[in-house]
Design an enzyme around this catalytic site. Structure first.
Site, mmCIF file in Angstrom:
data_model
loop_
_atom_site.group_PDB
_atom_site.id
_atom_site.type_symbol
_atom_site.label_atom_id
_atom_site.label_comp_id
_atom_site.label_asym_id
_atom_site.label_seq_id
_atom_site.Cartn_x
_atom_site.Cartn_y
_atom_site.Cartn_z
ATOM 1 N N ASP A 190 -3.468 0.403 1.139
ATOM 2 C CA ASP A 190 -2.082 0.858 1.037
ATOM 3 C C ASP A 190 -1.845 1.988 2.032
ATOM 4 O OD1 ASP A 190 -3.824 2.469 -0.709
ATOM 5 O OD2 ASP A 190 -1.990 3.565 -1.166
ATOM 6 N N GLU A 214 -4.016 4.268 -3.275
ATOM 7 C CA GLU A 214 -4.616 5.589 -3.093
ATOM 8 C C GLU A 214 -3.576 6.636 -2.753
ATOM 9 O OE1 GLU A 214 -6.292 9.022 -1.008
ATOM 10 O OE2 GLU A 214 -4.954 7.499 -0.173
#
Length: 455
Positions: A87, A149
């Site tokens: 991500d 994250e």
């Protein structure tokens, strides 16, 4: 080995461009489909690289985590856990980008795109190491490629609840990189973080500043006086009990830091001591938000209410609750003009510092020097990676190493993020050399052959 990595680079670059073209932003308000697309691409790439066991971990309100396993080639071979995330941060204002943030674009020596350094470059570096060994490295491998994250998720606290899944001998956190391009770097510590909100209410509502100013208590003035006590005249944190120690390892030059932070030459830096001490082994308090009347809409009135949010960064060895309590206690003790403050503690996150003398660190120092041709430096980081602590708790005997293909000048979380292909290439070499050296160390310890793999 370096020639073999060079032969892989065209394919790795192409895969990095494919992955970086996906706007995998796992933040509220962003569509989930690109996150799923990036997850599926990572799974496909790992399977093509020889990772036979690839699972999807789904946790509440959390983007899927990719989990892969390659069993150790021999019973006495160690297992290395490789971490990264697919991500990315939101791109921010597209007008500040020199090219569309999700169209990977060549720049001198590299590529520009959101997330191309943080952290898709390190996902591809792990992939490159696996391709080099044909999916059969000389160590066991566990892969953890996270999908949320940047925003934070339930996965931060998950590893200690499932320790068998994360059991290993060494952990390589591929979510950091070099102090500067061409300088191999191991990050050995991260500061902890805590938030505190402080507010002042003095009047029921605004009152005319001409008729009431001078006697009616101004809430914003009270707040500013309180905030001014957090630092001394040099800009050093003045809150008692926040740990600070000298920093003796590598750090930025002042010129590098000014360039990185976009600080004009005619402005001083805050604080005293080395930059490493100010940024990594000492505390920092930043006012990250302020509620007060906006200048463009300001009326001639005494302000009745003001509020600020503070971000505290603290020494890796200081307890988060203690550090936050020191700041809260300091603010509650303030009485500007005799007026009390309302101080509310917020979230905290622990710091982390890892020992550096074990066999994995010895192997990493050899590998980084082989890849970059110069000895590695030790640094810390002022940022926080909450999952590091969780993985270390799940595998308490494992050595934790933080290195990767990013560098401190890559504009992570900022417009025009870029990665240098030389740093990506050298990270693949370093990972491949690391598993070779680490396996040989284990084999030597049990009296077996010390053949490590590709030369």
């Amino acid at each position: 080995m370096e020639r073999q990595v060079d032969a892989l680079m065209d394919g790795l670059r192409a895969d990095l461009e494919r992955l970086a073209a996906i706007p995998s932003i796992a933040f509220p308000g962003h569509p989930p489909e690109p996150v799923e697309e990036a997850h599926d691409l990572v799974v496909s790439l790992l399977r093509e690289a020889g990772v036979a066991t690839v699972e999807r971990l789904d946790l509440p309100d959390t983007a899927p985590v990719v989990y892969g396993v390659i069993p150790p080639p021999e019973p006495d071979a160690p297992t290395v856990l490789l971490y990264g995330h697919y991500d990315v941060q939101p791109a921010g204002d597209p007008a500040l980008w020199h090219s569309p943030p999700f169209e990977p674009t060549p720049v001198p020596g590299g590529l520009r795109a959101r997330g191309i350094a943080d952290d898709k470059s390190n996902v591809i570096a792990h992939l490159g190491m696996l391709r080099l060994y044909g999916g059969r490295p000389p160590v066991g491998i566990k892969l953890v490629i996270e999908g949320q994250e940047e925003y934070g998720s339930a996965f931060d606290a998950y590893p200690p609840t499932d320790p068998a899944r994360f059991a290993c001998d060494a952990i390589v956190i591929g979510d950091l990189g070099n102090l500067r391009p061409g300088t191999p770097t191991l990050t050995t510590g991260t500061r902890g973080a805590a938030e505190v909100t402080v507010e002042v209410r003095t009047l029921a509502e605004p009152r005319h500043s001409g008729e009431f100013g001078g006697a009616a208590p101004d809430a914003l003035l009270v707040l500013l006086h309180a905030l001014s006590t957090l630092h001394d005249a040099n800009g050093d944190v003045a809150v008692p009990g926040l740990r600070r120690e000298p920093w003796a390892e590598a750090t930025y030059t002042e010129e590098e830091f000014r360039d990185l932070a976009s600080i004009p030459d005619d402005l001083p830096l805050l604080g005293t001591g080395s930059l490493g001490e100010r940024l990594w082994s000492g505390p920092a308090i930043t006012v990250i938000g302020l509620d007060a009347p906006a200048v463009d809409q300001a009326a001639s009135a005494v302000v009745p209410y003001a509020r600020a949010r503070l971000n505290l960064r603290f020494h890796p060895h200081q307890d988060p609750g203690e550090a936050q309590a020191r700041l809260v206690g300091h603010l509650r003790a303030q009485r500007p003009f005799g007026i009390p403050l309302t101080v509310t503690p917020g979230d905290t996150g622990p710091g982390f510092e890892t020992p550096t003398g074990g066999p994995a660190y010895r192997a990493a120092l050899t590998a980084l020097q082989e890849a970059w041709g110069t000895p590695a430096s030790y640094v810390a980081t002022g940022g926080s990676i909450p999952l590091v602590k969780g993985l270390a708790e799940a595998a308490p005997q494992a050595e934790v190493l933080l290195f990767g293909a990013q560098d401190s000048m890559c504009n992570l979380h900022a417009p025009n993020e870029r990665v240098l292909l030389s740093e990506l290439r050298n990270t693949v070499v370093a990972l491949a050399a690391f598993v070779r050296e680490y396996a040989a160390d284990y084999r030597a310890a049990v009296g077996g052959p010390a053949d490590g793999g590709p030369a």
